[in-house]
Design an enzyme around this catalytic site. Structure first.
Site, PDB file in Angstrom:
ATOM      1  N   ALA A  15       0.869  -1.173   0.000  1.00 36.96           N
ATOM      2  CA  ALA A  15       0.000   0.000   0.000  1.00 36.96           C
ATOM      3  C   ALA A  15       0.910   1.229   0.000  1.00 36.96           C
ATOM      4  O   ALA A  15       2.062   1.154   0.445  1.00 36.96           O
ATOM      5  CB  ALA A  15      -0.869  -0.017   1.241  1.00 36.96           C
ATOM      6  N   GLY A  36       0.664  -4.914   0.925  1.00 39.56           N
ATOM      7  CA  GLY A  36      -0.521  -4.994   0.065  1.00 39.56           C
ATOM      8  C   GLY A  36      -0.231  -5.688  -1.258  1.00 39.56           C
ATOM      9  O   GLY A  36      -1.136  -6.271  -1.861  1.00 39.56           O
ATOM     10  N   GLU A  45      -0.427  -9.234  -0.506  1.00 37.71           N
ATOM     11  CA  GLU A  45      -1.850  -9.551  -0.308  1.00 37.71           C
ATOM     12  C   GLU A  45      -2.585  -9.648  -1.649  1.00 37.71           C
ATOM     13  O   GLU A  45      -3.477 -10.482  -1.826  1.00 37.71           O
ATOM     14  CB  GLU A  45      -2.500  -8.492   0.585  1.00 37.71           C
ATOM     15  N   GLU A  82       4.289  -5.255   7.399  1.00 37.86           N
ATOM     16  CA  GLU A  82       3.456  -4.246   8.075  1.00 37.86           C
ATOM     17  C   GLU A  82       3.859  -4.001   9.526  1.00 37.86           C
ATOM     18  O   GLU A  82       3.805  -2.857   9.998  1.00 37.86           O
ATOM     19  CB  GLU A  82       1.971  -4.657   8.019  1.00 37.86           C
TER      20      GLU A  82
HETATM   21  N1  COA Z   1       4.574   3.246  -0.570  1.00 44.42           N
HETATM   22  C1  COA Z   1       4.950   4.414  -1.104  1.00 44.42           C
HETATM   23  N2  COA Z   1       6.108   4.590  -1.776  1.00 44.42           N
HETATM   24  C2  COA Z   1       6.904   3.510  -1.908  1.00 44.42           C
HETATM   25  C3  COA Z   1       6.582   2.257  -1.394  1.00 44.42           C
HETATM   26  C4  COA Z   1       5.337   2.135  -0.698  1.00 44.42           C
HETATM   27  N3  COA Z   1       4.912   0.982  -0.183  1.00 44.42           N
HETATM   28  N4  COA Z   1       7.567   1.387  -1.673  1.00 44.42           N
HETATM   29  C5  COA Z   1       8.502   2.079  -2.364  1.00 44.42           C
HETATM   30  N5  COA Z   1       8.101   3.371  -2.500  1.00 44.42           N
HETATM   31  C6  COA Z   1       8.807   4.465  -3.167  1.00 44.42           C
HETATM   32  C7  COA Z   1       9.962   4.977  -2.351  1.00 44.42           C
HETATM   33  O1  COA Z   1       9.516   5.899  -1.357  1.00 44.42           O
HETATM   34  C8  COA Z   1      10.811   5.637  -3.415  1.00 44.42           C
HETATM   35  O2  COA Z   1      10.215   6.870  -3.760  1.00 44.42           O
HETATM   36  P1  COA Z   1      11.146   8.189  -4.006  1.00 44.42           P
HETATM   37  O3  COA Z   1      12.036   7.797  -5.159  1.00 44.42           O
HETATM   38  O4  COA Z   1      10.163   9.244  -4.342  1.00 44.42           O
HETATM   39  O5  COA Z   1      11.885   8.385  -2.735  1.00 44.42           O
HETATM   40  C9  COA Z   1      10.608   4.697  -4.612  1.00 44.42           C
HETATM   41  O6  COA Z   1       9.408   3.972  -4.360  1.00 44.42           O
HETATM   42  C10 COA Z   1      11.738   3.706  -4.781  1.00 44.42           C
HETATM   43  O7  COA Z   1      11.875   2.960  -3.563  1.00 44.42           O
HETATM   44  P2  COA Z   1      13.275   2.791  -2.800  1.00 44.42           P
HETATM   45  O8  COA Z   1      12.961   2.476  -1.365  1.00 44.42           O
HETATM   46  O9  COA Z   1      14.163   3.942  -3.080  1.00 44.42           O
HETATM   47  O10 COA Z   1      13.833   1.496  -3.553  1.00 44.42           O
HETATM   48  P3  COA Z   1      14.831   0.390  -2.965  1.00 44.42           P
HETATM   49  O11 COA Z   1      15.213  -0.440  -4.145  1.00 44.42           O
HETATM   50  O12 COA Z   1      15.908   1.003  -2.150  1.00 44.42           O
HETATM   51  O13 COA Z   1      13.939  -0.504  -1.963  1.00 44.42           O
HETATM   52  C11 COA Z   1      11.958  -1.691  -1.275  1.00 44.42           C
HETATM   53  C12 COA Z   1      12.849  -1.243  -2.447  1.00 44.42           C
HETATM   54  C13 COA Z   1      10.714  -2.335  -1.888  1.00 44.42           C
HETATM   55  C14 COA Z   1      12.675  -2.723  -0.412  1.00 44.42           C
HETATM   56  C15 COA Z   1      11.569  -0.474  -0.407  1.00 44.42           C
HETATM   57  O14 COA Z   1      11.040   0.535  -1.264  1.00 44.42           O
HETATM   58  C16 COA Z   1      10.536  -0.750   0.647  1.00 44.42           C
HETATM   59  O15 COA Z   1      10.854  -1.311   1.681  1.00 44.42           O
HETATM   60  N6  COA Z   1       9.269  -0.331   0.412  1.00 44.42           N
HETATM   61  C17 COA Z   1       8.225  -0.396   1.398  1.00 44.42           C
HETATM   62  C18 COA Z   1       7.749  -1.827   1.579  1.00 44.42           C
HETATM   63  C19 COA Z   1       6.670  -1.898   2.630  1.00 44.42           C
HETATM   64  O16 COA Z   1       6.869  -1.682   3.803  1.00 44.42           O
HETATM   65  N7  COA Z   1       5.448  -2.227   2.176  1.00 44.42           N
HETATM   66  C20 COA Z   1       4.354  -2.438   3.038  1.00 44.42           C
HETATM   67  C21 COA Z   1       3.432  -1.273   3.029  1.00 44.42           C
HETATM   68  S1  COA Z   1       2.004  -1.637   3.998  1.00 44.42           S
END
Ligand code: COA
Length: 262
Positions: A66, A113, A116, A136
């Site tokens: 999400a 999400g 999910e 989460e």
């Molecule tokens: N919601 C909003 N934005 C998200 C996102 C999410 N769930 N997951 C990634 N993004 C965004 C980042 O904020 C970043 O945006 P920016 O360039 O404007 O700063 C962009 O996507 C790229 O992500 P980044 O974290 O820089 O890539 P990465 O390769 O270093 O890491 C992940 C990838 C997937 C491991 C990391 O983005 C992450 O942990 N995301 C969240 C996962 C999460 O907790 N999901 C559960 C949500 S309920």
């Protein structure tokens, strides 16, 4: 509806929905969920479509969850949080009600999400580079789009507890070993392998596919005896179809069945 955050394509009898926010790791904001809901209605109503593939744009993410910046808006507001969860759940539930098989083709991160969403599909294929998890708890919340229920039903409560309580990420092969993923491919073979799986299902009787999906889904909450009563109903209904006659005749005549969905 004109889509901004997803792509909907149809080729032959296969529809593909691609979540298309690669700069945000295909995170699901409200608009994306709304568009996904419309696209799922379209796929459900289109008789020319026999199966659905859902994937993510780019080579990094299926869906990284999400949209966290939107999630923050409901902090301190339990009603708002409940509404958000209810909305996401209602969209993902459309996959249960699609009447045709769906396959999540997991090409990268499938987190929160996104995981999910994959769990709401009928089957899951993944690249061996994909990483899955329910992180989460790291954000102080729990899965809200049906994931805690679906993961426990698909892979058992032991796996669901491990994923939900640790928030760890798992590789595709580990996830397959746990029963979460059905088939794992090298990244360059993911699309073809997924198509083969889909085409294999499409060569079968569409009514039998729907009855098979419904029998498993409805049986999740039944004991063995109740489940067998329900299974018998579907078995009887299948016996009334032309597809049953065709399938059996084709076997005996050593030819390929030509199912018509009647
Ligand atoms: N919601 C909003 N934005 C998200 C996102 C999410 N769930 N997951 C990634 N993004 C965004 C980042 O904020 C970043 O945006 P920016 O360039 O404007 O700063 C962009 O996507 C790229 O992500 P980044 O974290 O820089 O890539 P990465 O390769 O270093 O890491 C992940 C990838 C997937 C491991 C990391 O983005 C992450 O942990 N995301 C969240 C996962 C999460 O907790 N999901 C559960 C949500 S309920």
């Amino acid at each position: 509806m004109a889509y901004e955050n997803i792509l909907l394509a149809k080729e032959g009898r296969v529809a593909t929905i691609t979540i298309n926010r690669p700069d945000k790791m295909n995170a699901l904001n409200h608009q994306t969920l709304t568009e996904l809901g419309h696209a799922l209605d379209d796929v459900a109503q289109d008789d020319a479509v026999g199966a659905l593939v859902i994937t993510g744009s780019g080579d990094k993410a299926f869906v990284a969850g999400a949209d966290i910046s939107e999630l923050l808006e409901v902090a301190g507001n339990d009603q708002g949080a409940a509404e958000l969860a209810g909305f996401g759940q209602s969209v993902f539930r459309k996959l249960d009600q699609l009447g045709k098989p769906s396959v999540a083709m997991i090409n990268g991160f499938a987190l929160g999400g996104g995981c999910e969403l994959a769990l709401a599909c009928t089957l899951r294929t993944a690249s061996n580079k994909a990483r899955l998890g329910l992180p989460e708890v790291s954000l102080g919340i729990i899965p809200g789009y049906g994931g805690s229920q679906r993961l426990a039903r698909i892979a058992g409560p032991g796996v669901a507890r491990e994923w939900i309580l640790t928030g760890d990420m798992f590789g595709a092969e580990d996830a397959q070993r746990m029963g979460v993923i059905n088939r794992v491919f090298a990244p360059e073979e993911l699309a073809e392998g997924t198509q083969k799986l889909v085409q294999s299902m499409l060569s079968k009787g569409p009514i039998a596919l729907r009855f098979g999906m419904e029998a498993v889904l409805r049986g999740w909450d039944m004991d063995q005896e109740q489940g067998e009563v329900m299974e018998t109903e579907y078995f009887g209904k299948a016996a009334l179809t032309q597809d049953m006659r065709e399938g059996m005749a084709a076997f005996l005549e050593k030819r390929k069945a030509n199912f018509t969905g009647k």
